[in-house]
Scaffold this active site. Structure first.
Site, short mmCIF file in Angstrom:
data_model
loop_
_atom_site.label_atom_id
_atom_site.label_comp_id
_atom_site.label_asym_id
_atom_site.label_seq_id
_atom_site.Cartn_x
_atom_site.Cartn_y
_atom_site.Cartn_z
N ASN A 88 20.24 40.37 30.76
CA ASN A 88 20.69 40.37 29.37
C ASN A 88 22.15 39.92 29.38
O ASN A 88 23.03 40.72 29.69
CB ASN A 88 20.53 41.78 28.79
CG ASN A 88 21.10 41.90 27.39
OD1 ASN A 88 21.43 40.89 26.76
ND2 ASN A 88 21.22 43.13 26.89
N LYS A 93 23.94 39.18 26.93
CA LYS A 93 24.69 39.61 25.73
C LYS A 93 25.49 38.42 25.18
O LYS A 93 25.04 37.28 25.31
CB LYS A 93 25.57 40.83 26.04
CG LYS A 93 24.76 41.93 26.73
CD LYS A 93 25.46 43.26 26.81
CE LYS A 93 24.55 44.25 27.51
NZ LYS A 93 25.09 45.60 27.55
N HIS A 100 17.57 46.64 21.23
CA HIS A 100 18.63 46.96 22.19
C HIS A 100 19.61 47.95 21.56
O HIS A 100 19.86 47.90 20.35
CB HIS A 100 19.37 45.69 22.63
CG HIS A 100 20.31 45.96 23.76
ND1 HIS A 100 21.58 46.44 23.56
CD2 HIS A 100 20.14 45.88 25.09
CE1 HIS A 100 22.16 46.63 24.74
NE2 HIS A 100 21.30 46.29 25.68
N GLU A 138 22.69 48.10 21.45
CA GLU A 138 23.81 47.50 20.70
C GLU A 138 23.34 47.05 19.31
O GLU A 138 24.11 47.07 18.35
CB GLU A 138 24.43 46.36 21.52
CG GLU A 138 25.26 46.93 22.67
CD GLU A 138 25.25 46.12 23.95
OE1 GLU A 138 24.95 44.91 23.92
OE2 GLU A 138 25.54 46.72 25.01
N GLU A 187 16.86 52.54 28.45
CA GLU A 187 18.29 52.33 28.67
C GLU A 187 19.07 53.47 28.00
O GLU A 187 19.33 53.41 26.80
CB GLU A 187 18.72 51.01 28.05
CG GLU A 187 18.05 49.79 28.65
CD GLU A 187 18.89 48.54 28.42
OE1 GLU A 187 19.30 47.94 29.41
OE2 GLU A 187 19.14 48.20 27.27
N GLY A 197 26.84 49.68 30.36
CA GLY A 197 28.19 49.12 30.47
C GLY A 197 29.25 50.13 30.88
O GLY A 197 30.44 49.84 30.78
P1 PGA Z 1 24.70 47.01 31.74
O1 PGA Z 1 23.87 46.67 30.40
O2 PGA Z 1 23.83 46.60 32.90
O3 PGA Z 1 25.95 46.18 31.64
O4 PGA Z 1 24.95 48.47 31.73
C1 PGA Z 1 22.49 46.85 30.33
C2 PGA Z 1 21.97 46.45 28.96
O5 PGA Z 1 22.65 46.69 27.97
O6 PGA Z 1 20.87 45.88 28.84
#
Ligand code: PGA
Length: 262
Positions: free
Chosen positions: A9, A11, A100, A102, A171, A177
Site C-alpha cells: 500500500n 498510500k 483502510h 486512513e 490492521e 505507521g
Molecule cells: P504501515 O502501514 O506498514 O506503514 O504500518 C500499513 C497500512 O496502512 O496498510
C-alpha cells in the site's frame, strides 16, 4: 490451500516516474525468493490511482497484481473525485483496497460507505481487500473483536462467489505507521477470531479459504514470526513497501518461515 499474499500500500507516496524502476527491481529481487511468484505466493501493488496505467505497463506480463487504494460506489456518474471500478478494471486492475483505516478515520468513511464501495467493486469483477481494525482506546477497553466484527458485518448476505473475491486485512490502527506492530500472538488471536466469525456467519467453506492479511508496521525483521502464525496468510504493507529491497525482504523472510503451499 491459502496462497500467501503480499500487498503493498503505497498510500500517497512516490512519483509516477518511480514506478517502472520499482517493478523492475522488485521482480529481479524476487527471483531469489522461495517458491514461484504468482503460484506459491502473490504480490499486489496498490499505488495512487494516477500511477495505475504506468504500473500496468511496467508490470507487463509479469505475474504481479496491481490495484487501487479505494474505489467509487458506482460504475459512473456525478461523483466528483471518485474513481470508477469499471475504469480500474479497464486499466487492468484486479484488486482494490476498501475501508483502510486512513479512509475511515481521516475521511470518516462509514461501514455503509465501505459496503457500497465493496459492492461496486465486486460488481465489476474486482477483488477486494477489506481492511478492519481497532483503535488503541478500543483495544484498551477490550473491544477489539466487537469493533472488528462490526466492520466485518457488511459481508453478511454476500454469496459464495462474492465472498471468494474478498480478502480481509486486519490492521490495528495503533500499529499503522507507528513502528509498533501487533505481536505475532496478538495478530494470531484476532485472525483466529475473524476466521471463527466467518465460519459462524458465512460458513466453513468461506472461513477456510479466506485469506487474512496482517498490516501495521510489518518489516523484514518481524515478517517471519508474523507469517509463522497459523491464521496469518500474508501482509498489507505500507512504509516497508516503498523500497523494493525492503519489500522483497519482507516477502522472502515471510516465505522462508512458511514453506510454500502450507
Ligand atoms: P504501515 O502501514 O506498514 O506503514 O504500518 C500499513 C497500512 O496502512 O496498510
Amino acid at each position: 490451500m491459502r496462497v500467501p499474499l503480499f500487498a503493498a500500500n503505497w498510500k500517497m507516496n512516490k512519483a509516477v516516474a518511480e514506478t517502472a524502476e520499482f517493478v523492475t527491481q522488485l521482480s529481479e529481487l524476487l527471483v531469489a525468493a522461495p517458491g514461484t511468484l504468482g503460484t506459491d505466493y502473490e504480490v499486489l501493488i496498490c499505488p495512487q490511482s494516477t500511477h495505475l496505467s504506468t504500473l500496468a505497463a511496467s508490470v507487463g506480463n509479469r505475474p504481479i497484481e496491481f490495484g487501487a487504494q479505494n474505489c467509487g460506489t458506482a460504475k459512473s456518474g456525478a461523483f466528483t473525485g471518485e474513481v470508477s471500478p469499471a475504469v480500474l478494471k479497464e486499466l487492468g486492475c484486479n484488486w482494490t483496497l476498501v475501508g483502510h483505516s486512513e479512509r475511515r478515520h481521516i475521511y470518516q468513511e462509514t461501514d455503509a460507505l465501505v459496503l457500497s464501495r465493496t459492492r461496486a467493486a465486486l460488481a465489476e469483477g474486482l477483488r477486494v481487500v477489506l481492511c478492519v481494525g481497532e483503535k488503541l482506546e478500543e483495544r484498551r477497553a477490550d473491544q477489539t473483536m466487537q469493533v472488528v466484527q462490526a466492520q466485518l458485518s457488511i459481508l453478511k448476505g454476500m454469496n459464495a462467489s462474492e465472498l471468494s473475491h474478498i480478502v480481509v486485512a486486519y490492521e490495528p490502527v495503533w500499529a499503522i505507521g507507528t513502528g509498533e506492530n501487533a505481536s505475532p500472538e496478538q495478530a494470531q488471536a484476532v485472525h483466529h477470531s475473524i476466521r471463527k466469525w466467518y465460519a459462524t456467519e458465512l460458513g466453513d467453506k468461506a472461513a477456510n479459504s479466506l485469506r487474512i492479511l496482517y498490516g501495521g508496521s510489518v518489516k523484514p525483521e518481524n515478517a517471519a514470526q508474523l507469517l509463522g502464525e497459523a491464521d496469518v496468510d500474508g501482509f498489507l504493507v505500507g512504509g516497508a513497501s516503498l523500497d523494493p529491497v525492503v519489500f522483497s525482504n519482507v516477502i522472502k523472510n515471510g516465505l522462508e518461515f512458511r514453506a510454500p503451499g502450507v
